[in-house]
Design an enzyme around this catalytic site. Structure first.
Site, PDB file in Angstrom:
ATOM      1  N   ASP A  36       0.842  -1.202   0.000  1.00 46.48           N
ATOM      2  CA  ASP A  36       0.000   0.000   0.000  1.00 46.48           C
ATOM      3  C   ASP A  36       0.876   1.250   0.000  1.00 46.48           C
ATOM      4  O   ASP A  36       0.517   2.295   0.552  1.00 46.48           O
ATOM      5  CB  ASP A  36      -0.957  -0.006   1.198  1.00 46.48           C
ATOM      6  CG  ASP A  36      -2.131   0.940   1.031  1.00 46.48           C
ATOM      7  OD1 ASP A  36      -2.375   1.389  -0.104  1.00 46.48           O
ATOM      8  OD2 ASP A  36      -2.799   1.247   2.034  1.00 46.48           O
ATOM      9  N   ILE A  76      -4.679   7.416   8.395  1.00 55.63           N
ATOM     10  CA  ILE A  76      -3.533   6.757   7.767  1.00 55.63           C
ATOM     11  C   ILE A  76      -3.686   6.844   6.254  1.00 55.63           C
ATOM     12  O   ILE A  76      -4.754   6.549   5.704  1.00 55.63           O
ATOM     13  CB  ILE A  76      -3.417   5.291   8.223  1.00 55.63           C
ATOM     14  CG1 ILE A  76      -3.127   5.222   9.729  1.00 55.63           C
ATOM     15  CG2 ILE A  76      -2.332   4.563   7.451  1.00 55.63           C
ATOM     16  CD1 ILE A  76      -3.116   3.813  10.277  1.00 55.63           C
TER      17      ILE A  76
END
Length: 418
Positions: free
Chosen positions: A302, A336
């Site tokens: 990611d 995040i």
């Protein structure tokens, strides 16, 4: 790093557009999903592994069969006990080296070089939520790159079909319900390059879109969702084959409200993504994943544009991100915003910090991701299968330091990248 990043990007891009060479490596410790072997050798030509083994005489014969002289030391790579693994495969990453895969052709070249330098030889390029016309343009860029270079496996759309309550760092103004017309528009723009798409199955058209994408050969992924256990099961039964970064942006485990995670874990058709950076998922949960989804846990990064870069200010799509101590968060709300992880570091953490076996850690960074798309066997995208060191597989190879698990030399489809 003795070379500048600009030179590395240029060299890797040129190598991937060039012809594959012949490779002969001996004296390695092979680690892949099939196990560990010492005194190992591999011989490859035309981008494909031709022969492997441990017998010295057989090595000499294999070299001669591809036109290499085993007595010519300049033709032979001495591994000297280094680890020989398949190239790492990342099926969910957004960028590195200050660029995202949304940043056009040059951005793709730069971001891919950042991951390739650290051993990720194949990558599905994840595109962030944007207006639909922008996402379509970005899909077309990925499609064009697939024609230029073998390391780009296709695209992953992380959005726009996500739950507002679990949007994470995605722009809420761009989130949509996956009505059939939008699905058709994205599929047309992708022109066959779309590998996976993250969908919240509880959206009004969530389940029907999963069926629509699956029918088009895309692997839908359940994630960024507010789904409960039953809805997640329905998503997998409709054709979803991946869980997007398990534990993150979804309902957690609860003894009376089990949520979507057990639905993925108990379904042998489902590959579960895991971000092993010590931040997104705590270490005991990483270890737990290997126990309750063995051979189906795929390390992903990611990774966003700040990967392998200093702390500071960056962008994720149109949103501002601050990176502090290697952790990326949105400026607006502190959510995040992806990671700064490399698969090299995920494997290292697994083996050296968590005590996960090298075989399992390497499998999670290689064969598991390949298997999610059928790339562990001959296929139209990679041609030769990827994810193992075996005759007939693509010559995606890494030589790695056994003490530190730091990647040294890198080949993708027989092309030397480092």
């Amino acid at each position: 790093m003795s070379q500048s990043r600009e030179q590395i990007v240029s060299d890797i891009t040129a190598a991937l557009k060039g012809e594959p060479g012949r490779i002969a490596i001996r004296g390695a410790r092979k680690v892949d999903a099939r196990g560990v072997q010492d005194h190992y050798w591999v011989v490859a030509s035309d981008g494909v592994i031709r022969y492997t083994g441990t017998d010295d005489e057989a090595f000499e014969s294999a070299c001669r069969s591809v036109g290499l002289d085993p007595a010519d030391e300049s033709c032979i790579i001495e591994a000297d006990g280094r680890l020989l693994t398949p190239g790492y495969i990342d099926i969910h990453a957004h960028g590195s080296w200050e660029k995202s895969f949304d940043d056009g052709p040059d951005g793709i070249d730069i971001a891919r070089a950042g991951h390739a330098w650290h051993g990720t030889t194949r990558q599905v390029l994840s595109l962030i939520t944007n207006p639909i016309d922008v996402m379509c343009a970005n899909l077309r860029n990925v499609r064009a790159k697939m024609d230029e270079r073998p390391d780009v496996l296709g695209a992953h759309l992380e959005g726009p079909f996500l739950a507002m309550a679990r949007k994470g760092a995605h722009d809420p103004e761009c989130l949509k319900d996956p009505v059939p017309e939008l699905v058709d528009e994205l599929l047309e723009a992708a022109d066959g390059c779309l590998r996976q798409i993250t969908i919240a199955p509880e959206l009004p058209h969530g389940l029907s879109s999963i069926r629509q994408f699956a029918a088009a050969g895309v692997v839908p992924a359940v994630g960024h969702c507010d789904a409960d256990y039953d809805m997640a099961r329905r998503g997998f039964d409709a054709g979803a084959g991946i869980m997007t970064h398990m534990f993150n942006a979804m309902n957690g485990l609860h003894h009376r409200k089990p949520g979507p995670i057990p639905a993925a874990v108990e379904d042998p058709r489902v590959t579960v993504e895991l971000i092993n950076d010590g931040f997104h998922v705590d270490d005991p949960m990483v270890s737990l994943s290997f126990r309750f989804a063995p051979h189906r846990t795929a390390f992903v990064t990611d990774a966003m544009a700040a990967t392998d870069c200093p702390d500071g200010a960056y962008k994720l799509g149109a949103l501002d991100v601050n990176v502090i101590d290697g952790h990326a968060r949105l400026v607006s709300n502190g959510a995040i915003a992806g990671s700064t992880l490399l698969l090299e570091h995920a494997v290292r953490r697994a083996v050296l910090d968590l005590g996960i076996s090298p075989v399992d850690a390497v499998e999670a960074a290689t064969l598991t991701g390949a298997r999610a798309f059928g790339y562990d066997r001959p296929n139209p995208v990679t041609g030769d299968p990827i994810g193992l060191i075996a005759p007939g597989f693509a010559a995606d190879l890494l030589l790695t330091d056994p003490a530190t698990w730091t990647v040294g030399e890198v080949w993708c489809a027989g092309r030397k990248l480092r």
